[in-house]
Design a protein around this motif. Structure first.
Motif, mmCIF file in Angstrom:
data_model
loop_
_atom_site.group_PDB
_atom_site.id
_atom_site.type_symbol
_atom_site.label_atom_id
_atom_site.label_comp_id
_atom_site.label_asym_id
_atom_site.label_seq_id
_atom_site.Cartn_x
_atom_site.Cartn_y
_atom_site.Cartn_z
ATOM 1 N N ASP A 58 66.571 13.568 26.474
ATOM 2 C CA ASP A 58 67.120 14.032 27.754
ATOM 3 C C ASP A 58 66.675 15.524 28.236
ATOM 4 O O ASP A 58 66.168 15.888 29.185
ATOM 5 C CB ASP A 58 68.572 14.263 27.814
ATOM 6 N N GLY A 59 66.196 16.391 27.090
ATOM 7 C CA GLY A 59 65.989 17.619 27.303
ATOM 8 C C GLY A 59 64.431 17.567 27.735
ATOM 9 O O GLY A 59 63.708 18.728 28.362
ATOM 10 N N ALA A 60 63.560 17.016 27.429
ATOM 11 C CA ALA A 60 62.169 16.819 27.314
ATOM 12 C C ALA A 60 61.839 16.193 28.866
ATOM 13 O O ALA A 60 60.727 16.287 29.518
ATOM 14 C CB ALA A 60 61.535 15.967 26.411
ATOM 15 N N PHE A 61 62.721 15.431 29.517
ATOM 16 C CA PHE A 61 62.602 14.718 30.853
ATOM 17 C C PHE A 61 62.040 15.907 31.860
ATOM 18 O O PHE A 61 60.958 15.714 32.582
ATOM 19 C CB PHE A 61 63.911 14.214 31.523
ATOM 20 N N ILE A 62 62.713 17.227 32.106
ATOM 21 C CA ILE A 62 62.338 17.939 32.832
ATOM 22 C C ILE A 62 60.822 18.504 32.634
ATOM 23 O O ILE A 62 59.885 18.551 33.522
ATOM 24 C CB ILE A 62 63.143 19.250 33.287
ATOM 25 N N THR A 63 60.639 18.842 31.279
ATOM 26 C CA THR A 63 59.183 19.498 30.960
ATOM 27 C C THR A 63 58.045 18.589 31.270
ATOM 28 O O THR A 63 57.337 18.863 31.925
ATOM 29 C CB THR A 63 59.293 19.807 29.550
ATOM 30 N N VAL A 64 58.394 17.086 30.771
ATOM 31 C CA VAL A 64 57.275 16.011 30.899
ATOM 32 C C VAL A 64 57.198 15.701 32.271
ATOM 33 O O VAL A 64 56.011 15.589 32.961
ATOM 34 C CB VAL A 64 57.466 14.744 30.166
ATOM 35 N N SER A 65 58.255 15.650 33.079
ATOM 36 C CA SER A 65 58.214 15.340 34.638
ATOM 37 C C SER A 65 57.469 16.474 35.459
ATOM 38 O O SER A 65 56.685 16.182 36.197
ATOM 39 C CB SER A 65 59.520 15.284 35.127
ATOM 40 N N SER A 66 57.440 17.678 35.046
ATOM 41 C CA SER A 66 56.831 18.862 35.440
ATOM 42 C C SER A 66 55.298 18.827 35.305
ATOM 43 O O SER A 66 54.325 18.965 35.955
ATOM 44 C CB SER A 66 57.336 20.305 35.182
ATOM 45 N N ALA A 67 54.980 18.580 34.080
ATOM 46 C CA ALA A 67 53.585 18.391 33.537
ATOM 47 C C ALA A 67 53.152 17.098 34.223
ATOM 48 O O ALA A 67 52.037 17.261 34.487
ATOM 49 C CB ALA A 67 53.495 18.047 31.826
ATOM 50 N N ASP A 68 53.792 16.152 34.338
ATOM 51 C CA ASP A 68 52.987 14.816 35.006
ATOM 52 C C ASP A 68 52.767 15.195 36.469
ATOM 53 O O ASP A 68 51.835 14.799 36.923
ATOM 54 C CB ASP A 68 54.310 13.872 35.007
ATOM 55 N N PHE A 69 53.607 15.984 37.120
ATOM 56 C CA PHE A 69 53.237 16.427 38.585
ATOM 57 C C PHE A 69 52.154 17.383 38.523
ATOM 58 O O PHE A 69 51.241 16.950 39.592
ATOM 59 C CB PHE A 69 54.490 16.944 38.946
ATOM 60 N N ILE A 70 51.902 18.129 37.621
ATOM 61 C CA ILE A 70 50.863 19.275 37.644
ATOM 62 C C ILE A 70 49.734 18.256 37.200
ATOM 63 O O ILE A 70 48.602 18.442 38.120
ATOM 64 C CB ILE A 70 50.901 20.287 36.619
ATOM 65 N N ILE A 71 49.645 17.414 36.373
ATOM 66 C CA ILE A 71 48.618 16.626 36.158
ATOM 67 C C ILE A 71 48.129 15.713 37.362
ATOM 68 O O ILE A 71 46.866 15.816 37.646
ATOM 69 C CB ILE A 71 48.674 15.643 34.750
ATOM 70 N N ARG A 72 49.090 15.373 37.910
ATOM 71 C CA ARG A 72 48.667 14.377 39.144
ATOM 72 C C ARG A 72 48.280 15.142 40.297
ATOM 73 O O ARG A 72 47.102 14.566 40.987
ATOM 74 C CB ARG A 72 50.087 13.739 39.650
ATOM 75 N N ILE A 73 48.431 16.326 40.482
ATOM 76 C CA ILE A 73 48.112 17.034 41.318
ATOM 77 C C ILE A 73 46.661 17.428 41.179
ATOM 78 O O ILE A 73 45.587 17.360 41.709
ATOM 79 C CB ILE A 73 48.723 18.249 41.771
#
Length: 150
Positions: A58-73
């Motif tokens: 649960d704690g990694a969800f926000i971090t990975v989601s943020s990283a995923d969004f940055i990589i997608r951009i």
């Protein structure tokens, strides 16, 4: 849009340079449809690993989601240019002068094989034709060189 041509198959592709909306909205699917296997494998691997980490903790969800969004951009900004560069490395060439100038304006450099083929084409057009009198040695010069060899 730039037009690229494959000289061996005479196939022409229109490719966009710049932002890729399809990668932004549809993740790795454009790479699959373009049969761009290297970027497809890398990006899909990131998606699988990132989603596995995000949903397992649960704690990694926000971090990975943020990283995923940055990589997608980042991939949306870079992918179309990377795709065109990959085609150029595979032997594709600009189909017209406008496409060549647009690629150069965007900082895409032609590969060495494309440059050498272009130089060969230019040399065959610009090669001066020697007249018959220039290409045939004069008899006096020919006898002098034969005497020097003996």
């Amino acid at each position: 849009m730039v037009n690229l041509k494959n000289e061996t198959t005479n196939q022409v592709k229109q490719c966009k340079l710049g932002w890729s909306w399809t990668v932004f909205f549809f993740s790795f699917w454009p790479m699959l449809f373009r049969q761009d296997w290297i970027y497809l494998i890398c990006y899909a691997a990131w998606e699988v690993i990132g989603n596995t980490i995000a949903f397992s903790n649960d704690g990694a969800f926000i971090t990975v989601s943020s990283a995923d969004f940055i990589i997608r951009i980042v991939m949306s900004v870079m992918y179309n240019t990377l795709y065109v560069k990959g085609l150029l490395k595979k032997g594709w060439k600009p189909a017209d002068e406008a496409s060549k100038k647009l690629m150069q304006a965007k900082g895409i450099v032609l590969t060495e094989s494309a440059k050498s083929a272009e130089k060969a084409a230019n040399q065959s057009v610009e090669t001066p034709v020697k007249s018959e009198s220039e290409s045939v040695e004069k008899p006096a010069e020919k006898s002098e060189t034969q005497d020097a060899d003996k």
